[in-house]
Design a protein around this motif. Structure first.
Motif, short mmCIF file in Angstrom:
data_model
loop_
_atom_site.label_atom_id
_atom_site.label_comp_id
_atom_site.label_asym_id
_atom_site.label_seq_id
_atom_site.Cartn_x
_atom_site.Cartn_y
_atom_site.Cartn_z
N LEU A 80 26.81 8.76 -39.49
CA LEU A 80 25.92 9.71 -40.17
C LEU A 80 25.01 10.42 -39.17
O LEU A 80 24.75 11.63 -39.28
CB LEU A 80 25.08 8.97 -41.21
CG LEU A 80 25.83 8.34 -42.38
CD1 LEU A 80 24.86 7.56 -43.26
CD2 LEU A 80 26.57 9.40 -43.20
N ILE A 81 24.51 9.68 -38.18
CA ILE A 81 23.62 10.25 -37.18
C ILE A 81 24.33 11.35 -36.40
O ILE A 81 23.81 12.46 -36.21
CB ILE A 81 23.12 9.16 -36.22
CG1 ILE A 81 22.13 8.23 -36.95
CG2 ILE A 81 22.43 9.78 -34.99
CD1 ILE A 81 21.72 7.02 -36.13
N VAL A 82 25.53 11.06 -35.92
CA VAL A 82 26.25 12.04 -35.10
C VAL A 82 26.69 13.24 -35.94
O VAL A 82 26.60 14.39 -35.48
CB VAL A 82 27.47 11.38 -34.43
CG1 VAL A 82 28.25 12.40 -33.62
CG2 VAL A 82 27.03 10.24 -33.52
N LYS A 83 27.15 13.00 -37.16
CA LYS A 83 27.58 14.11 -38.01
C LYS A 83 26.43 15.07 -38.29
O LYS A 83 26.62 16.30 -38.31
CB LYS A 83 28.17 13.58 -39.32
CG LYS A 83 29.56 12.99 -39.17
CD LYS A 83 30.05 12.36 -40.45
CE LYS A 83 30.29 13.38 -41.53
NZ LYS A 83 30.87 12.78 -42.75
N ASP A 84 25.22 14.53 -38.49
CA ASP A 84 24.07 15.40 -38.70
C ASP A 84 23.77 16.21 -37.44
O ASP A 84 23.41 17.38 -37.50
CB ASP A 84 22.84 14.56 -39.09
CG ASP A 84 22.73 14.40 -40.59
OD1 ASP A 84 23.77 14.48 -41.26
OD2 ASP A 84 21.62 14.19 -41.10
N LYS A 139 26.05 19.25 -36.75
CA LYS A 139 25.84 20.45 -37.57
C LYS A 139 25.19 21.55 -36.73
O LYS A 139 25.33 22.73 -37.01
CB LYS A 139 24.95 20.12 -38.77
CG LYS A 139 25.61 19.22 -39.81
CD LYS A 139 24.64 18.87 -40.92
CE LYS A 139 25.27 17.93 -41.94
NZ LYS A 139 24.30 17.54 -43.01
N GLU A 140 24.45 21.12 -35.70
CA GLU A 140 23.80 22.07 -34.81
C GLU A 140 24.70 22.32 -33.59
O GLU A 140 24.35 22.03 -32.46
CB GLU A 140 22.43 21.53 -34.35
CG GLU A 140 21.45 21.31 -35.47
CD GLU A 140 21.04 22.61 -36.13
OE1 GLU A 140 21.13 23.68 -35.47
OE2 GLU A 140 20.64 22.57 -37.31
N GLY A 152 19.19 16.82 -31.13
CA GLY A 152 18.38 15.60 -31.04
C GLY A 152 17.44 15.45 -32.22
O GLY A 152 17.23 14.35 -32.73
N ASN A 153 16.85 16.57 -32.68
CA ASN A 153 15.94 16.51 -33.83
C ASN A 153 16.67 16.09 -35.10
O ASN A 153 16.14 15.30 -35.90
CB ASN A 153 15.29 17.88 -34.03
CG ASN A 153 14.28 18.21 -32.95
OD1 ASN A 153 13.76 17.32 -32.28
ND2 ASN A 153 14.02 19.49 -32.75
N GLU A 154 17.88 16.63 -35.30
CA GLU A 154 18.66 16.25 -36.48
C GLU A 154 19.03 14.77 -36.43
O GLU A 154 18.96 14.06 -37.44
CB GLU A 154 19.94 17.11 -36.56
CG GLU A 154 19.70 18.56 -36.89
CD GLU A 154 19.12 18.75 -38.30
OE1 GLU A 154 19.48 17.96 -39.20
OE2 GLU A 154 18.30 19.66 -38.48
#
Length: 344
Positions: free
Chosen positions: A138-142, A145-146, A289-291
């Motif tokens: 989930l962390i990487v997929k978010d 997106k950027e 990184g923020n996402e």
């Protein structure tokens, strides 16, 4: 003449099941469960699997699938009822933890089980263990997106070349002319699997010289895509591969099934935190990184969000002990305070 071997599968199954039932139903044994639900893409039928994990009297770790069946839906109530039926069916008295992925419905299932299961450790406070591999996904997929401009550029170039057999043949010819003696070739990526994007970029960077040659041989290449990849694009993608490498190795580490993992989870969670912070300071990875930080904080932002068993497992591991936990808690508290100040 052929001889047909007949194995007493029914008798063997019953004997082994009785042995397993005897162990699982012993009130002195603690059992850990993992569960997963999915929908068959071709049948459109929901399935659920339950696996029991335990350590026997000889300190040997075991993993046994104890339930595999259809389920009406992915709703929390249905998951909870099926789990409860499975637990009662095996006579399990002490369920110490249940590992779920991070779907909201699983939170409902956990609350249901807390009310229904007897002899819960700490009233079920630490019953739920969130799947670390799923959180990493989930962390990487978010973060992905950027997408950076360079990643999109290389991605479109790869898709263009893989679009037809003629282009693939021409690119392989370019590889040969550039002296790239490798069996690797451009691979496609899937929007729902971040590791496929990682693999796509990794191979493309390794074959970057062939793209230069291909650009000279295919006159439609430049017209069909917005911009052909340049050296700076591949440099950025190489950095992206280096950034994602940590998540790939950590996911593989915590996905092992034949060895204990609880004692290293807390350490790996902190390593991911450190990795996101270090790379998030670089301009090209700031938005990503923020996402990732937002998703990380949702599950692991403070030590209160972590299952207490992870702390105890780290404490009992000889290489960590209390000094590690003390340092880790200080870092997490400091991190939380810094984040709050930034938000203020």
């Amino acid at each position: 003449m052929f001889c047909t071997l007949r194995f007493p599968t029914g008798k063997y199954y019953i004997e082994e099941r009785n042995k397993l039932y005897t162990y699982l139903s012993n009130p002195n044994n603690s059992i850990h469960l993992t569960t997963d639900t999915w929908t068959s893409s071709c049948q459109r039928i929901n399935y659920m699997v339950v696996t029991a994990h335990f350590i026997d009297d000889s300190w040997v770790m075991h993993k046994r699938v104890i339930n595999f069946r259809q389920i009406d839906s992915h709703k929390g109530d249905d998951i909870g009822l099926l789990l409860l039926d499975c637990i009662h069916g095996w006579g399990i008295k002490n369920v110490m933890t249940i590992t779920f992925d991070n779907a909201t419905s699983n939170n409902t299932a956990v609350e249901f089980l807390k009310k229904e299961l007897p002899n819960m450790y700490g009233s079920g406070k630490n019953l739920q263990v969130r799947c670390m591999a799923h959180i990493l996904n989930l962390i990487v997929k978010d973060g992905l997106k950027e997408h950076t401009y360079s990643v999109d550029c290389v991605q479109k170039a790869v898709r263009y070349i893989r679009h037809s057999p003629q282009r693939i043949t021409r690119f392989k010819k370019c590889m040969k002319e550039c002296g790239l003696e490798t069996k690797k070739f451009l691979c496609g990526d899937c929007p729902t699997r971040w590791n496929s994007t990682y693999e796509m970029l990794k191979v493309a960077v390794e074959l970057r010289e062939a793209f230069v040659e291909y650009k000279l041989q295919d006159k439609d290449f430049r017209r069909e895509i917005e911009r052909v990849p340049e050296k700076t694009d591949f440099d950025t993608c190489k950095a992206m591969v280096g950034f994602l490498e940590k998540f790939k190795t950590t996911t593989e580490l915590v996905s092992a099934t034949s060895k204990p993992l609880a004692h290293i989870m807390f350490r790996e969670i902190l390593e991911v935190d450190k990795h996101i912070r270090e790379w998030g300071t670089r301009p090209e990875f700031c938005l990503m990184g923020n996402e990732m930080r937002s998703k990380y904080d949702k599950y692991w932002g403070t030590f209160e969000k972590l299952n207490d068993y992870m702390h105890f497992a780290a404490l009992l591991y000889p290489q960590m002990k209390s000094g590690f936990l003390k340092h880790a808690f200080k870092m997490m508290i400091k991190s939380t305070a810094t984040g709050e100040n930034q938000m203020a």
